[in-house]
Design a protein around this motif. Structure first.
Motif, PDB file in Angstrom:
ATOM      1  N   MET A   1      37.954  47.921  45.243  1.00 22.15           N
ATOM      2  CA  MET A   1      36.677  47.311  45.381  1.00 22.15           C
ATOM      3  C   MET A   1      36.426  46.851  43.997  1.00 22.15           C
ATOM      4  SD  MET A   1      34.456  46.601  47.396  1.00 22.15           S
ATOM      5  CE  MET A   1      32.916  46.380  47.878  1.00 22.15           C
ATOM      6  N   LEU A   2      36.789  47.264  42.969  1.00 25.56           N
ATOM      7  CA  LEU A   2      36.710  46.620  41.451  1.00 25.56           C
ATOM      8  C   LEU A   2      37.540  45.365  41.433  1.00 25.56           C
ATOM      9  CD1 LEU A   2      35.427  46.841  38.883  1.00 25.56           C
ATOM     10  CD2 LEU A   2      37.321  48.349  38.018  1.00 25.56           C
ATOM     11  N   SER A   3      38.793  45.526  41.824  1.00 29.48           N
ATOM     12  CA  SER A   3      39.355  44.278  41.517  1.00 29.48           C
ATOM     13  C   SER A   3      38.955  43.161  42.384  1.00 29.48           C
ATOM     14  CB  SER A   3      40.896  44.443  42.041  1.00 29.48           C
ATOM     15  OG  SER A   3      41.006  44.817  43.334  1.00 29.48           O
ATOM     16  N   GLN A   4      38.305  43.416  43.596  1.00 32.75           N
ATOM     17  CA  GLN A   4      37.847  42.342  44.358  1.00 32.75           C
ATOM     18  C   GLN A   4      36.348  41.715  43.755  1.00 32.75           C
ATOM     19  OE1 GLN A   4      36.812  43.573  48.244  1.00 32.75           O
ATOM     20  NE2 GLN A   4      36.062  41.300  49.048  1.00 32.75           N
ATOM     21  N   THR A   5      35.458  42.484  43.165  1.00 33.22           N
ATOM     22  CA  THR A   5      34.451  42.175  42.385  1.00 33.22           C
ATOM     23  C   THR A   5      34.878  41.504  41.086  1.00 33.22           C
ATOM     24  OG1 THR A   5      33.277  44.198  43.264  1.00 33.22           O
ATOM     25  CG2 THR A   5      32.375  43.119  41.394  1.00 33.22           C
ATOM     26  N   LEU A   6      35.636  41.779  40.460  1.00 36.20           N
ATOM     27  CA  LEU A   6      36.156  41.200  39.238  1.00 36.20           C
ATOM     28  C   LEU A   6      36.753  39.578  39.413  1.00 36.20           C
ATOM     29  CD1 LEU A   6      37.730  43.837  37.141  1.00 36.20           C
ATOM     30  CD2 LEU A   6      35.680  42.701  36.530  1.00 36.20           C
ATOM     31  N   PHE A   7      37.397  39.651  40.674  1.00 33.30           N
ATOM     32  CA  PHE A   7      38.005  38.368  41.120  1.00 33.30           C
ATOM     33  C   PHE A   7      36.921  37.453  41.421  1.00 33.30           C
ATOM     34  CE2 PHE A   7      39.017  35.476  44.584  1.00 33.30           C
ATOM     35  CZ  PHE A   7      40.350  34.944  43.961  1.00 33.30           C
ATOM     36  N   THR A   8      35.737  38.037  42.254  1.00 30.94           N
ATOM     37  CA  THR A   8      34.737  37.079  42.627  1.00 30.94           C
ATOM     38  C   THR A   8      33.943  36.661  41.286  1.00 30.94           C
ATOM     39  OG1 THR A   8      34.549  38.393  44.753  1.00 30.94           O
ATOM     40  CG2 THR A   8      32.613  36.999  44.054  1.00 30.94           C
ATOM     41  N   LEU A   9      33.688  37.394  40.431  1.00 30.80           N
ATOM     42  CA  LEU A   9      33.045  37.271  39.175  1.00 30.80           C
ATOM     43  C   LEU A   9      33.656  36.131  38.265  1.00 30.80           C
ATOM     44  CD1 LEU A   9      31.641  40.906  38.094  1.00 30.80           C
ATOM     45  CD2 LEU A   9      30.434  38.890  39.009  1.00 30.80           C
ATOM     46  N   ARG A  10      35.231  36.387  38.452  1.00 23.33           N
ATOM     47  CA  ARG A  10      36.012  35.460  37.758  1.00 23.33           C
ATOM     48  C   ARG A  10      35.738  33.922  38.350  1.00 23.33           C
ATOM     49  NH1 ARG A  10      41.666  36.538  37.879  1.00 23.33           N
ATOM     50  NH2 ARG A  10      41.716  34.331  36.945  1.00 23.33           N
ATOM     51  N   ARG A  11      36.097  33.996  39.661  1.00 20.51           N
ATOM     52  CA  ARG A  11      36.034  32.652  40.609  1.00 20.51           C
ATOM     53  C   ARG A  11      34.598  31.844  40.285  1.00 20.51           C
ATOM     54  NH1 ARG A  11      34.530  33.779  46.489  1.00 20.51           N
ATOM     55  NH2 ARG A  11      32.603  33.854  45.179  1.00 20.51           N
TER      56      ARG A  11
END
Length: 65
Positions: free
Chosen positions: A1-11
């Protein structure tokens, strides 16, 4: 879940990601300039909501009557 959230914030341009080519790889994240601006506004909004919590409670009580 953390990696998905970080991906979205980067995007969305809110977070920067930096990878160092070491063994094991080292990854660091930081707020982008946009992320810093948004974070400051979010803190201001939370402070406003906390300062007005009594009004929210009165409005809820009045609605329930």
């Amino acid at each position: 879940m953390l990696s998905q959230t970080l991906f979205t914030l980067r995007r969305d341009g809110l977070v920067n990601r930096h990878v160092e080519a070491t063994i094991p790889p080292k990854v660091t994240y930081s707020l982008s300039p946009l992320g810093t601006t948004v974070a400051k506004r979010a803190v201001e909004l939370v402070a406003l909501l906390e300062a007005e919590v009594d009004q929210f409670e009165r409005a809820c009580a009045a609605f329930e009557e």
